[in-house]
Design a protein around this motif. Structure first.
Motif, PDB file in Angstrom:
ATOM      1  N   ARG A 155     -35.326  43.733  26.291  1.00  0.00           N
ATOM      2  CA  ARG A 155     -35.976  42.557  25.736  1.00  0.00           C
ATOM      3  C   ARG A 155     -35.405  41.294  26.384  1.00  0.00           C
ATOM      4  O   ARG A 155     -34.208  41.228  26.679  1.00  0.00           O
ATOM      5  CB  ARG A 155     -35.753  42.465  24.212  1.00  0.00           C
ATOM      6  N   SER A 156     -36.255  40.313  26.581  1.00  0.00           N
ATOM      7  CA  SER A 156     -35.821  39.029  27.125  1.00  0.00           C
ATOM      8  C   SER A 156     -36.374  37.912  26.247  1.00  0.00           C
ATOM      9  O   SER A 156     -37.542  37.940  25.862  1.00  0.00           O
ATOM     10  CB  SER A 156     -36.311  38.849  28.561  1.00  0.00           C
ATOM     11  N   TYR A 157     -35.520  36.944  25.942  1.00  0.00           N
ATOM     12  CA  TYR A 157     -35.897  35.824  25.098  1.00  0.00           C
ATOM     13  C   TYR A 157     -35.412  34.524  25.731  1.00  0.00           C
ATOM     14  O   TYR A 157     -34.668  34.530  26.716  1.00  0.00           O
ATOM     15  CB  TYR A 157     -35.261  35.937  23.705  1.00  0.00           C
ATOM     16  N   VAL A 158     -35.818  33.418  25.140  1.00  0.00           N
ATOM     17  CA  VAL A 158     -35.221  32.116  25.440  1.00  0.00           C
ATOM     18  C   VAL A 158     -34.852  31.488  24.103  1.00  0.00           C
ATOM     19  O   VAL A 158     -35.704  31.290  23.243  1.00  0.00           O
ATOM     20  CB  VAL A 158     -36.191  31.205  26.222  1.00  0.00           C
ATOM     21  N   PHE A 159     -33.564  31.223  23.925  1.00  0.00           N
ATOM     22  CA  PHE A 159     -33.083  30.596  22.701  1.00  0.00           C
ATOM     23  C   PHE A 159     -32.611  29.183  23.008  1.00  0.00           C
ATOM     24  O   PHE A 159     -32.154  28.896  24.115  1.00  0.00           O
ATOM     25  CB  PHE A 159     -31.909  31.379  22.099  1.00  0.00           C
ATOM     26  N   SER A 160     -32.667  28.316  22.027  1.00  0.00           N
ATOM     27  CA  SER A 160     -32.098  26.989  22.209  1.00  0.00           C
ATOM     28  C   SER A 160     -30.584  27.064  22.062  1.00  0.00           C
ATOM     29  O   SER A 160     -30.052  27.882  21.303  1.00  0.00           O
ATOM     30  CB  SER A 160     -32.671  26.007  21.179  1.00  0.00           C
ATOM     31  N   GLY A 161     -29.889  26.209  22.812  1.00  0.00           N
ATOM     32  CA  GLY A 161     -28.446  26.161  22.692  1.00  0.00           C
ATOM     33  C   GLY A 161     -28.019  25.787  21.286  1.00  0.00           C
ATOM     34  O   GLY A 161     -27.011  26.282  20.772  1.00  0.00           O
ATOM     35  N   LYS A 162     -28.778  24.926  20.651  1.00  0.00           N
ATOM     36  CA  LYS A 162     -28.467  24.508  19.287  1.00  0.00           C
ATOM     37  C   LYS A 162     -28.474  25.702  18.354  1.00  0.00           C
ATOM     38  O   LYS A 162     -27.613  25.823  17.470  1.00  0.00           O
ATOM     39  CB  LYS A 162     -29.487  23.461  18.830  1.00  0.00           C
ATOM     40  N   TYR A 163     -29.445  26.590  18.526  1.00  0.00           N
ATOM     41  CA  TYR A 163     -29.513  27.773  17.670  1.00  0.00           C
ATOM     42  C   TYR A 163     -28.315  28.679  17.901  1.00  0.00           C
ATOM     43  O   TYR A 163     -27.673  29.148  16.952  1.00  0.00           O
ATOM     44  CB  TYR A 163     -30.807  28.554  17.929  1.00  0.00           C
ATOM     45  N   LEU A 164     -27.989  28.945  19.177  1.00  0.00           N
ATOM     46  CA  LEU A 164     -26.889  29.849  19.482  1.00  0.00           C
ATOM     47  C   LEU A 164     -25.559  29.327  18.946  1.00  0.00           C
ATOM     48  O   LEU A 164     -24.776  30.074  18.355  1.00  0.00           O
ATOM     49  CB  LEU A 164     -26.790  30.067  20.998  1.00  0.00           C
ATOM     50  N   SER A 167     -25.243  29.849  15.193  1.00  0.00           N
ATOM     51  CA  SER A 167     -25.537  31.182  14.669  1.00  0.00           C
ATOM     52  C   SER A 167     -24.254  31.947  14.369  1.00  0.00           C
ATOM     53  O   SER A 167     -23.447  32.211  15.260  1.00  0.00           O
ATOM     54  CB  SER A 167     -26.373  31.970  15.689  1.00  0.00           C
ATOM     55  N   GLY A 168     -24.080  32.329  13.096  1.00  0.00           N
ATOM     56  CA  GLY A 168     -22.923  33.139  12.731  1.00  0.00           C
ATOM     57  C   GLY A 168     -22.968  34.509  13.374  1.00  0.00           C
ATOM     58  O   GLY A 168     -21.926  35.062  13.765  1.00  0.00           O
ATOM     59  N   GLU A 169     -24.171  35.087  13.499  1.00  0.00           N
ATOM     60  CA  GLU A 169     -24.303  36.403  14.148  1.00  0.00           C
ATOM     61  C   GLU A 169     -23.905  36.333  15.621  1.00  0.00           C
ATOM     62  O   GLU A 169     -23.277  37.254  16.150  1.00  0.00           O
ATOM     63  CB  GLU A 169     -25.748  36.914  14.021  1.00  0.00           C
ATOM     64  N   TYR A 170     -24.280  35.241  16.287  1.00  0.00           N
ATOM     65  CA  TYR A 170     -23.900  35.073  17.685  1.00  0.00           C
ATOM     66  C   TYR A 170     -22.386  34.903  17.813  1.00  0.00           C
ATOM     67  O   TYR A 170     -21.751  35.463  18.716  1.00  0.00           O
ATOM     68  CB  TYR A 170     -24.621  33.864  18.282  1.00  0.00           C
ATOM     69  N   ALA A 171     -21.788  34.158  16.892  1.00  0.00           N
ATOM     70  CA  ALA A 171     -20.331  33.975  16.908  1.00  0.00           C
ATOM     71  C   ALA A 171     -19.623  35.304  16.705  1.00  0.00           C
ATOM     72  O   ALA A 171     -18.604  35.584  17.354  1.00  0.00           O
ATOM     73  CB  ALA A 171     -19.920  32.977  15.825  1.00  0.00           C
ATOM     74  N   ARG A 172     -20.147  36.148  15.816  1.00  0.00           N
ATOM     75  CA  ARG A 172     -19.537  37.462  15.613  1.00  0.00           C
ATOM     76  C   ARG A 172     -19.692  38.337  16.847  1.00  0.00           C
ATOM     77  O   ARG A 172     -18.787  39.122  17.185  1.00  0.00           O
ATOM     78  CB  ARG A 172     -20.154  38.148  14.386  1.00  0.00           C
ATOM     79  N   LEU A 173     -20.814  38.194  17.540  1.00  0.00           N
ATOM     80  CA  LEU A 173     -21.006  38.947  18.783  1.00  0.00           C
ATOM     81  C   LEU A 173     -19.992  38.513  19.836  1.00  0.00           C
ATOM     82  O   LEU A 173     -19.377  39.344  20.508  1.00  0.00           O
ATOM     83  CB  LEU A 173     -22.438  38.740  19.295  1.00  0.00           C
ATOM     84  N   LEU A 174     -19.800  37.189  19.982  1.00  0.00           N
ATOM     85  CA  LEU A 174     -18.853  36.696  20.980  1.00  0.00           C
ATOM     86  C   LEU A 174     -17.415  37.062  20.638  1.00  0.00           C
ATOM     87  O   LEU A 174     -16.566  37.147  21.536  1.00  0.00           O
ATOM     88  CB  LEU A 174     -18.980  35.179  21.111  1.00  0.00           C
ATOM     89  N   SER A 175     -17.125  37.265  19.363  1.00  0.00           N
ATOM     90  CA  SER A 175     -15.760  37.616  18.966  1.00  0.00           C
ATOM     91  C   SER A 175     -15.546  39.119  18.894  1.00  0.00           C
ATOM     92  O   SER A 175     -14.464  39.570  18.488  1.00  0.00           O
ATOM     93  CB  SER A 175     -15.421  36.973  17.615  1.00  0.00           C
ATOM     94  N   SER A 176     -16.533  39.904  19.296  1.00  0.00           N
ATOM     95  CA  SER A 176     -16.397  41.362  19.272  1.00  0.00           C
ATOM     96  C   SER A 176     -15.448  41.820  20.371  1.00  0.00           C
ATOM     97  O   SER A 176     -15.228  41.136  21.375  1.00  0.00           O
ATOM     98  CB  SER A 176     -17.762  42.036  19.442  1.00  0.00           C
ATOM     99  N   ASP A 177     -14.875  42.994  20.184  1.00  0.00           N
ATOM    100  CA  ASP A 177     -13.914  43.533  21.159  1.00  0.00           C
ATOM    101  C   ASP A 177     -14.551  43.735  22.529  1.00  0.00           C
ATOM    102  O   ASP A 177     -13.913  43.484  23.556  1.00  0.00           O
ATOM    103  CB  ASP A 177     -13.342  44.857  20.658  1.00  0.00           C
ATOM    104  N   SER A 178     -15.804  44.182  22.561  1.00  0.00           N
ATOM    105  CA  SER A 178     -16.468  44.440  23.847  1.00  0.00           C
ATOM    106  C   SER A 178     -16.549  43.180  24.692  1.00  0.00           C
ATOM    107  O   SER A 178     -16.257  43.200  25.894  1.00  0.00           O
ATOM    108  CB  SER A 178     -17.882  44.988  23.616  1.00  0.00           C
ATOM    109  N   VAL A 179     -16.943  42.081  24.069  1.00  0.00           N
ATOM    110  CA  VAL A 179     -17.088  40.817  24.798  1.00  0.00           C
ATOM    111  C   VAL A 179     -15.737  40.315  25.268  1.00  0.00           C
ATOM    112  O   VAL A 179     -15.552  39.952  26.432  1.00  0.00           O
ATOM    113  CB  VAL A 179     -17.786  39.763  23.921  1.00  0.00           C
TER     114      VAL A 179
END
Length: 344
Positions: A155-164, A167-179
Motif C-alpha cells: 500500500r502507498s499513501y500520502v500523509f501530512s506531516g502535521k498528522y504524522l 499521531s500516537g500510533e506513529y510515535a509508537r511505531l517509531l519507538s518500536s525495537d525494529s525501527v
C-alpha cells in the motif's frame, strides 16, 4: 467518462453495423446493459465497496513487513534519516519490521490512519515553489507485508506531516525495537570507523555545518567516538512514544559519518521484504552522493550523551559553537526563516 462512454458506444455500433441508423430497440437494450456494467465498474473503482482499499492483514499472517520513512522521523533524526556532507537531506529509507508485536504496531498505525482518512486530508501547500517545513508538507508513505501463505500486501499513501507528528500510533511505531535497531548508529554506520562529527543547523533543505574546534576534535578522536556513538544510541533506544512526540528542547545536532559505514540499504519495498539490500557505502557511491551520514539531534532528554560530553569537557564548547552556527544561519537565511515563521 460518462459522455465518452456514450459517444464511444454509438461510434462502435455505427462501425459494426456500417450504418448511422443505430437508434432501434435492440441497440437501446444493448446500451442499457453496457451502461449498467459501466456504472457498476465506476462505483467499484471510485469507492471502497469491495473493502480492498482498507484491507489490512492480521499480524499472525505476516512473515515480513516494512515501511518507508522519510523526513518525519523526529527525533533524533530531525533532518531525515540520512544527509550528505554538503548539508542536504538525501531521502527516506525502507525500515524492516520484525517480530509479531512490532508488526502489530505497524498494522495499528495503518488502521488508525485509514480510520482517520488521513491519506486524503491536508494537501501539501507550496508558495513561490517553497514547500512548508516539517509539520506542514506531505510525506509519501509505503507499507508492505509478505504473507506466510504466499503473496504480498503493498500500500502507498500520502500523509501530512502535521498528522504524522501528532499521531500516537506513529510515535509508537517509531519507538518500536525494529525501527530503533535498524536506525541506530551501530547498525547504519558502525562504531569502528566514525569520523569526528560536525555541527548541523537549519531546515530540511538548507543546512549549514561547521567543524568543531581543535580542542574538541582532539578530545573526540579515536576511541572516544565509539563511546559517544554508544551513548547516542543508548539515549535513542531509551526513547518511548511520549519522547518521540515531546523530545524536549533541542541543544545541537551532530553530523556523524564513517569511512566504512556498515549498514544495509533497501532500494524498494520488495527488497526490504526479501532482505536483499546493499551496503550503505555501495548505495551512496552508486547514487554519487559522496560522504553521507546521520544528523543526530541532541535534546535536553539525551541524558547519557550530555553526561558523557560534560565528562570529556567538550559539552560547553559544543553548545557555544552550536549557538554561533545558529546565529550565522539566521543571518544568512533570515528571509527564509521569516517565511517559515509566518507559516508556523
Amino acid at each position: 467518462a460518462v459522455i465518452g462512454a456514450v459517444v464511444s458506444f454509438l461510434i462502435a455500433t455505427m462501425i459494426i453495423r456500417k450504418s448511422a441508423r443505430v437508434f432501434d430497440l435492440a441497440a437501446l437494450r444493448r446500451f442499457g446493459i453496457f451502461a449498467a456494467a459501466a456504472a457498476v465498474f465506476f462505483v467499484c473503482a471510485m469507492t471502497n465497496i469491495t473493502g480492498f482499499e482498507t484491507r489490512v492483514p492480521d499480524a499472525g499472517d505476516v512473515k515480513a513487513a516494512t515501511f518507508y520513512v522519510g523526513n518525519y522521523l523526529e527525533p533524533p533524526y530531525r533532518y531525515g534519516v540520512l544527509s550528505i556532507d554538503s548539508g542536504y537531506y538525501i531521502g527516506g529509507v525502507y525500515v524492516p519490521v520484525q517480530g509479531e508485536d512490532d508488526v502489530e504496531t505497524l498494522i495499528a498505525f495503518q488502521r488508525k490512519a485509514l480510520e482517520d482518512r488521513a491519506y486524503i486530508r491536508d494537501p501539501g501547500v507550496e508558495e513561490d515553489g517553497v514547500a512548508y517545513p516539517v509539520g506542514g508538507s506531505n510525506q509519501p508513505f509505503s507499507i508492505g507485508y509478505g504473507l506466510k501463505g504466499g503473496g504480498e500486501v503493498l500500500r502507498s499513501y500520502v500523509f501530512s506531516g502535521k498528522y504524522l507528528l501528532g499521531s500516537g500510533e506513529y510515535a509508537r511505531l517509531l519507538s518500536s525495537d525494529s525501527v530503533k535497531d535498524y536506525l541506530s548508529i551501530e547498525n547504519l554506520l558502525g562504531y569502528d570507523a566514525l569520523n569526528v562529527p560536525k555541527l548541523h543547523y537549519g531546515s530540511t533543505y538548507n543546512i549549514m555545518d561547521v567543524d568543531p574546534d581543535t580542542e574538541i576534535r582532539s578530545k573526540l578522536s579515536g576511541g572516544a567516538m565509539k563511546e559517544l556513538a554508544a551513548c547516542l544510541d543508548e539515549d535513542y533506544r531509551a526513547m518511548g512514544a511520549n519522547d518521540m512526540m515531546n523530545p524536549g528542547k533541542e541543544i545541537f545536532t551532530l553530523w556523524l559519518s564513517s569511512s566504512k559505514p556498515g549498514g544495509t540499504m533497501y532500494e524498494s519495498i520488495r527488497a526490504a521484504l526479501s532482505g536483499k539490500g546493499m551496503s550503505l557505502y555501495s548505495w551512496t557511491k552508486k547514487e554519487e552522493l559522496g560522504d553521507s551520514g546521520l544528523s543526530y539531534t541532541v535534546t535536553e532528554k539525551s541524558s547519557r550523551t550530555i553526561a558523557w560530553l560534560k565528562e570529556k569537557g567538550v559539552y560547553d564548547s559544543l553548545v557555544k559553537s552550536a549557538e554561533e552556527l545558529k546565529r550565522g544561519y539566521e543571518a544568512e537565511f533570515s528571509e527564509e526563516k521569516a517565511f517559515y515563521d509566518k507559516k508556523g
